[in-house]
Design a protein around this motif. Structure first.
Motif, PDB file in Angstrom:
ATOM      1  N   GLY A 245      -3.765  20.046   2.815  1.00 31.44           N
ATOM      2  CA  GLY A 245      -4.592  19.731   1.557  1.00 31.44           C
ATOM      3  C   GLY A 245      -5.041  18.351   1.839  1.00 31.44           C
ATOM      4  N   GLY A 246      -4.948  17.426   0.615  1.00 35.80           N
ATOM      5  CA  GLY A 246      -5.183  16.143   0.617  1.00 35.80           C
ATOM      6  C   GLY A 246      -4.062  15.079   1.099  1.00 35.80           C
ATOM      7  N   ARG A 247      -3.090  15.769   1.788  1.00 33.95           N
ATOM      8  CA  ARG A 247      -1.870  14.870   2.382  1.00 33.95           C
ATOM      9  C   ARG A 247      -1.731  15.227   3.804  1.00 33.95           C
ATOM     10  NH1 ARG A 247      -0.615  11.975  -1.853  1.00 33.95           N
ATOM     11  NH2 ARG A 247       1.569  11.469  -0.759  1.00 33.95           N
ATOM     12  N   LEU A 248      -1.486  14.059   4.462  1.00 32.11           N
ATOM     13  CA  LEU A 248      -1.061  14.127   5.983  1.00 32.11           C
ATOM     14  C   LEU A 248       0.630  14.250   5.684  1.00 32.11           C
ATOM     15  CD1 LEU A 248      -1.675  13.909   8.765  1.00 32.11           C
ATOM     16  CD2 LEU A 248      -1.373  11.528   8.452  1.00 32.11           C
ATOM     17  N   VAL A 249       1.214  15.359   6.304  1.00 33.86           N
ATOM     18  CA  VAL A 249       2.680  15.691   6.146  1.00 33.86           C
ATOM     19  C   VAL A 249       3.378  15.545   7.502  1.00 33.86           C
ATOM     20  CG1 VAL A 249       4.385  17.313   5.316  1.00 33.86           C
ATOM     21  CG2 VAL A 249       2.021  17.076   4.262  1.00 33.86           C
ATOM     22  N   PHE A 250       4.455  14.710   7.686  1.00 28.41           N
ATOM     23  CA  PHE A 250       5.122  14.512   8.584  1.00 28.41           C
ATOM     24  C   PHE A 250       6.661  15.258   8.254  1.00 28.41           C
ATOM     25  CE2 PHE A 250       2.537  10.930   8.452  1.00 28.41           C
ATOM     26  CZ  PHE A 250       1.887  10.729   9.637  1.00 28.41           C
ATOM     27  N   THR A 251       6.842  16.085   9.327  1.00 27.85           N
ATOM     28  CA  THR A 251       7.972  16.979   9.036  1.00 27.85           C
ATOM     29  C   THR A 251       9.155  16.853  10.230  1.00 27.85           C
ATOM     30  OG1 THR A 251       6.720  18.639   7.823  1.00 27.85           O
ATOM     31  CG2 THR A 251       8.890  19.140   8.570  1.00 27.85           C
ATOM     32  N   ALA A 252      10.423  16.672  10.106  1.00 28.89           N
ATOM     33  CA  ALA A 252      11.320  16.565  11.060  1.00 28.89           C
ATOM     34  C   ALA A 252      11.196  17.691  12.061  1.00 28.89           C
ATOM     35  CB  ALA A 252      13.026  16.501  10.363  1.00 28.89           C
ATOM     36  N   ALA A 253      11.460  17.471  13.377  1.00 30.93           N
ATOM     37  CA  ALA A 253      11.458  18.490  14.357  1.00 30.93           C
ATOM     38  C   ALA A 253      12.054  19.553  14.313  1.00 30.93           C
ATOM     39  CB  ALA A 253      11.694  17.702  15.778  1.00 30.93           C
ATOM     40  N   GLY A 254      11.706  20.780  14.391  1.00 34.88           N
ATOM     41  CA  GLY A 254      12.300  22.154  14.236  1.00 34.88           C
ATOM     42  C   GLY A 254      12.460  22.564  12.711  1.00 34.88           C
ATOM     43  N   ARG A 255      11.659  22.102  11.696  1.00 28.89           N
ATOM     44  CA  ARG A 255      11.603  22.464  10.334  1.00 28.89           C
ATOM     45  C   ARG A 255      10.244  22.883  10.232  1.00 28.89           C
ATOM     46  NH1 ARG A 255      15.843  20.114   7.463  1.00 28.89           N
ATOM     47  NH2 ARG A 255      15.016  21.602   5.830  1.00 28.89           N
TER      48      ARG A 255
ATOM     49  N   THR B 253       0.833  -1.162  -0.105  1.00 31.90           N
ATOM     50  CA  THR B 253       0.067   0.154  -0.003  1.00 31.90           C
ATOM     51  C   THR B 253       0.818   1.388  -0.039  1.00 31.90           C
ATOM     52  OG1 THR B 253      -1.673  -1.271   1.482  1.00 31.90           O
ATOM     53  CG2 THR B 253      -1.866   1.283   1.355  1.00 31.90           C
ATOM     54  N   ILE B 254       1.766   1.363   0.965  1.00 34.33           N
ATOM     55  CA  ILE B 254       2.801   2.500   0.961  1.00 34.33           C
ATOM     56  C   ILE B 254       3.289   2.813  -0.285  1.00 34.33           C
ATOM     57  CG2 ILE B 254       5.127   3.242   1.812  1.00 34.33           C
ATOM     58  CD1 ILE B 254       4.102   1.943   4.546  1.00 34.33           C
ATOM     59  N   GLU B 255       3.756   1.802  -1.259  1.00 33.41           N
ATOM     60  CA  GLU B 255       4.347   2.334  -2.449  1.00 33.41           C
ATOM     61  C   GLU B 255       3.337   3.290  -3.323  1.00 33.41           C
ATOM     62  OE1 GLU B 255       5.203  -1.088  -4.674  1.00 33.41           O
ATOM     63  OE2 GLU B 255       6.927  -1.891  -3.064  1.00 33.41           O
ATOM     64  N   ASP B 256       2.453   3.174  -3.270  1.00 36.04           N
ATOM     65  CA  ASP B 256       1.313   3.998  -3.848  1.00 36.04           C
ATOM     66  C   ASP B 256       0.722   5.433  -3.469  1.00 36.04           C
ATOM     67  OD1 ASP B 256       1.355   2.093  -5.855  1.00 36.04           O
ATOM     68  OD2 ASP B 256      -0.318   0.881  -4.961  1.00 36.04           O
ATOM     69  N   ILE B 257       0.922   5.363  -1.907  1.00 34.74           N
ATOM     70  CA  ILE B 257       0.272   6.563  -1.215  1.00 34.74           C
ATOM     71  C   ILE B 257       1.190   7.436  -0.597  1.00 34.74           C
ATOM     72  CG2 ILE B 257      -1.775   4.949  -0.959  1.00 34.74           C
ATOM     73  CD1 ILE B 257      -0.981   4.978   2.072  1.00 34.74           C
ATOM     74  N   VAL B 258       2.538   7.043  -0.548  1.00 32.58           N
ATOM     75  CA  VAL B 258       3.610   7.803   0.169  1.00 32.58           C
ATOM     76  C   VAL B 258       4.563   8.588  -0.753  1.00 32.58           C
ATOM     77  CG1 VAL B 258       5.603   7.675   1.819  1.00 32.58           C
ATOM     78  CG2 VAL B 258       3.544   6.520   2.309  1.00 32.58           C
ATOM     79  N   GLU B 259       4.870   9.860  -0.589  1.00 29.15           N
ATOM     80  CA  GLU B 259       5.525  10.709  -1.214  1.00 29.15           C
ATOM     81  C   GLU B 259       6.558  11.408  -0.244  1.00 29.15           C
ATOM     82  OE1 GLU B 259       3.481  13.535  -3.613  1.00 29.15           O
ATOM     83  OE2 GLU B 259       2.264  11.897  -4.608  1.00 29.15           O
ATOM     84  N   HIS B 260       7.762  11.651  -0.909  1.00 29.88           N
ATOM     85  CA  HIS B 260       8.796  12.411  -0.032  1.00 29.88           C
ATOM     86  C   HIS B 260       8.326  13.796  -0.161  1.00 29.88           C
ATOM     87  CE1 HIS B 260      11.647   9.686   1.139  1.00 29.88           C
ATOM     88  NE2 HIS B 260      11.659   8.798   0.002  1.00 29.88           N
ATOM     89  N   ALA B 261       8.468  14.657   0.947  1.00 31.10           N
ATOM     90  CA  ALA B 261       7.980  16.173   1.218  1.00 31.10           C
ATOM     91  C   ALA B 261       9.199  16.892   1.705  1.00 31.10           C
ATOM     92  CB  ALA B 261       6.735  16.219   1.991  1.00 31.10           C
ATOM     93  N   GLU B 262       9.307  18.177   1.516  1.00 31.15           N
ATOM     94  CA  GLU B 262      10.495  18.748   2.037  1.00 31.15           C
ATOM     95  C   GLU B 262      10.597  18.701   3.667  1.00 31.15           C
ATOM     96  OE1 GLU B 262      11.994  23.685   2.092  1.00 31.15           O
ATOM     97  OE2 GLU B 262      10.178  23.069   1.299  1.00 31.15           O
TER      98      GLU B 262
ATOM     99  N   GLY C 171      10.718  15.858   5.074  1.00 33.92           N
ATOM    100  CA  GLY C 171       9.927  14.749   5.693  1.00 33.92           C
ATOM    101  C   GLY C 171       9.251  13.977   4.576  1.00 33.92           C
ATOM    102  N   ILE C 172       8.057  13.567   4.940  1.00 28.69           N
ATOM    103  CA  ILE C 172       7.246  12.590   4.145  1.00 28.69           C
ATOM    104  C   ILE C 172       5.746  12.805   4.100  1.00 28.69           C
ATOM    105  CG2 ILE C 172       7.109  10.688   5.654  1.00 28.69           C
ATOM    106  CD1 ILE C 172       8.134   8.776   3.558  1.00 28.69           C
ATOM    107  N   SER C 173       4.969  12.384   3.073  1.00 22.60           N
ATOM    108  CA  SER C 173       3.624  12.601   3.417  1.00 22.60           C
ATOM    109  C   SER C 173       2.939  11.630   2.571  1.00 22.60           C
ATOM    110  CB  SER C 173       3.146  14.065   2.236  1.00 22.60           C
ATOM    111  OG  SER C 173       3.404  13.741   0.884  1.00 22.60           O
ATOM    112  N   VAL C 174       1.837  11.381   3.305  1.00 19.54           N
ATOM    113  CA  VAL C 174       0.871  10.301   3.042  1.00 19.54           C
ATOM    114  C   VAL C 174      -0.692  10.864   2.408  1.00 19.54           C
ATOM    115  CG1 VAL C 174      -0.125   7.935   3.717  1.00 19.54           C
ATOM    116  CG2 VAL C 174       2.044   9.060   4.850  1.00 19.54           C
ATOM    117  N   SER C 175      -1.249  10.251   1.345  1.00 20.40           N
ATOM    118  CA  SER C 175      -2.523  10.605   1.004  1.00 20.40           C
ATOM    119  C   SER C 175      -3.682  10.449   2.062  1.00 20.40           C
ATOM    120  CB  SER C 175      -2.688   9.582  -0.253  1.00 20.40           C
ATOM    121  OG  SER C 175      -4.276   9.714  -0.626  1.00 20.40           O
TER     122      SER C 175
END
Length: 330
Positions: free
Chosen positions: A320-330, A245-254, A256-260
Motif C-alpha cells: 500500500g502506502g508503506r515501505l515495510v521491512f520485515t525480519a528475515a524468515g518472517r 523526519t523519522i519520528e513522523d514517518i516510521v511506524e512499527h509493523a508486525e 518489523g517496521i514500516s515507513v511512509s
C-alpha cells in the motif's frame, strides 16, 4: 630557561585542549602500544593531567601476533610507570572475521572499553594522528562506501554505554610525535606491521600518499583531513534532519517496521537513502550497501509491482502506502 621543543609544545597543547572539560579528579585511559604516536600521547597526558588533578592509566594490549609481543607490551608498561601512569597489560587471543588486522582492532577496543567501565574512566585517549586520518579517507574512497567512510575518524565520540573516546592528536602529523619522543628521550617501538606492504594501509602510507604529494604538491594529508571534517559536519546535520523526519514517518509493523512511501518520495534522494539505511540499521543491525539501498529506494520512486527485496537479516516490500521491512524468515 631553555625554550620548549615545538613538537612537545604542540602535542601538549592538543592534549590540554582535549582534557579541558573533564572533571577534576576523574580517571582517563591512554591506549599505549609503545609506538611513537601513543608514547607521545601518554607522556603529554601525564604532564597535563598532573596539572588538572586527573589520574591516568595506560592500557597496553598484547595481541600475541608477533614473537616479541609480550616483551614489547611489558616495555611499554615500564615506560608508562616511569611517566607516572598506572600501567595495565592485557593479553588477548585474536580471532574473528575480516583478517588479523580487523580482529586485533576489535579485541583492542573490547579491552579498552572493559577497562574504561571497570575504572569508570571519564575518557579513553587514542593516539591517531592526521596521517592516520588521511589514510582512512583514502581507503574509504577506494572502497566506494560513500560519505560515511570519507568522514574518517571522529575527534570525539561516545558509545551507547557511556564510554567516551578522544583523539587529541588527530590534527597532529606523525612526524611531530616522533620529534616529541626524540626531544623527550623516549624510545619508541616501531611495529613491523607498519612496514608490511601486505596491508592496504601500509601501501597507502608508503606508496599512494607520497605519489599524491609528489604529483599534486604538498598538503595532501591536511586536505584529506579537512575533507573528513567537513563531511562529518554535513553528516551530523543530515542525521539531525533524519531523526526529526523519522519520528513522523516510521511506524512499527508486525515483525518489523514500516515507513511512509509518500514521505520518502517527498525527500531528496540523499535524505531518502539515509533514512532507509538508518531504519534498517536501527531495527535489524544491518548496514546496507549503496546498491542495496538504491534497490530499496526503487520501491518508492520506481514502483511497478515488483516483489520483496531480500536484504541481510531482513526483507523490504511495498505494501500500500508503506515501505515495510520485515525480519528475515518472517
Amino acid at each position: 630557561m631553555p625554550s620548549l621543543d615545538p613538537a612537545v609544545a604542540e602535542i601538549r597543547l592538543a592534549v590540554r585542549t582535549a582534557l579541558a572539560d573533564l572533571p577534576e579528579g576523574s580517571t582517563v585511559i591512554v591506549a599505549l602500544s609503545g609506538g611513537a604516536d601513543s608514547l607521545a600521547l601518554a607522556a603529554a597526558t601525564a604532564f597535563e593531567a598532573a596539572k588538572r588533578g586527573l589520574r591516568v592509566a595506560a592500557v597496553t594490549v598484547d595481541h600475541g601476533l608477533q614473537d616479541d609481543s609480550a616483551a614489547v607490551a611489558d616495555r611499554a608498561a615500564r615506560t608508562a610507570a616511569d611517566l607516572g601512569l598506572d600501567p595495565l597489560v592485557v593479553r588477548v587471543e585474536v580471532s574473528g572475521d575480516g583478517g588479523p588486522e580487523a580482529a586485533a582492532r576489535d579485541a583492542r577496543y573490547r579491552v579498552l572499553r572493559d577497562a574504561a567501565n571497570d575504572l569508570r574512566a571519564a575518557a579513553v585517549l587514542l593516539g591517531h594522528t592526521l596521517d592516520d586520518q588521511a589514510e582512512t579517507v583514502l581507503l574509504g574512497l577506494a572502497r566506494g562506501s560513500g560519505a560515511a567512510s570519507l568522514q574518517g575518524m571522529a575527534v570525539e565520540r561516545a558509545d551507547d554505554d557511556g564510554v567516551r573516546w578522544l583523539r587529541p592528536l588527530l590534527g597532529v602529523r606523525r612526524a611531530t610525535t616522533r620529534a616529541f619522543c626524540a626531544a623527550a628521550g623516549l624510545d619508541a617501538w616501531d611495529d613491523p606491521h607498519n612496514s608490511d606492504d601486505r596491508y592496504s594501509r601500509v601501501r597507502v602510507r608508503d606508496r599512494v600518499l607520497p605519489v599524491l604529494e609528489a604529483e599534486l604538491g604538498p598538503g595532501i594529508a591536511e586536505a584529506l583531513a579537512r575533507t573528513a571534517e567537513q563531511l562529518r559536519e554535513d553528516a551530523e546535520a543530515f542525521d539531525e534532519m533524519i531523526h526529526e523526519t523519522i519520528e513522523d514517518i516510521v511506524e512499527h509493523a508486525e515483525a518489523g517496521i514500516s515507513v511512509s512511501v509518500a514521505a520518502l518520495a517527498a525527500n531528496p534522494a540523499a535524505l531518502r537513502n539515509r533514512i532507509i539505511r538508518l531504519v534498517v540499521d536501527s531495527e535489524f543491525g544491518v548496514s546496507l550497501t549503496r546498491t542495496q539501498t538504491v534497490e530499496v529506494a526503487r520501491l518508492v520512486t520506481d514502483w511497478s509491482g515488483q516483489g520483496p527485496i531480500d536484504l541481510p537479516g531482513c526483507s523490504a516490500r511495498r505494501q500500500g502506502g508503506r515501505l515495510v521491512f520485515t525480519a528475515a524468515g518472517r
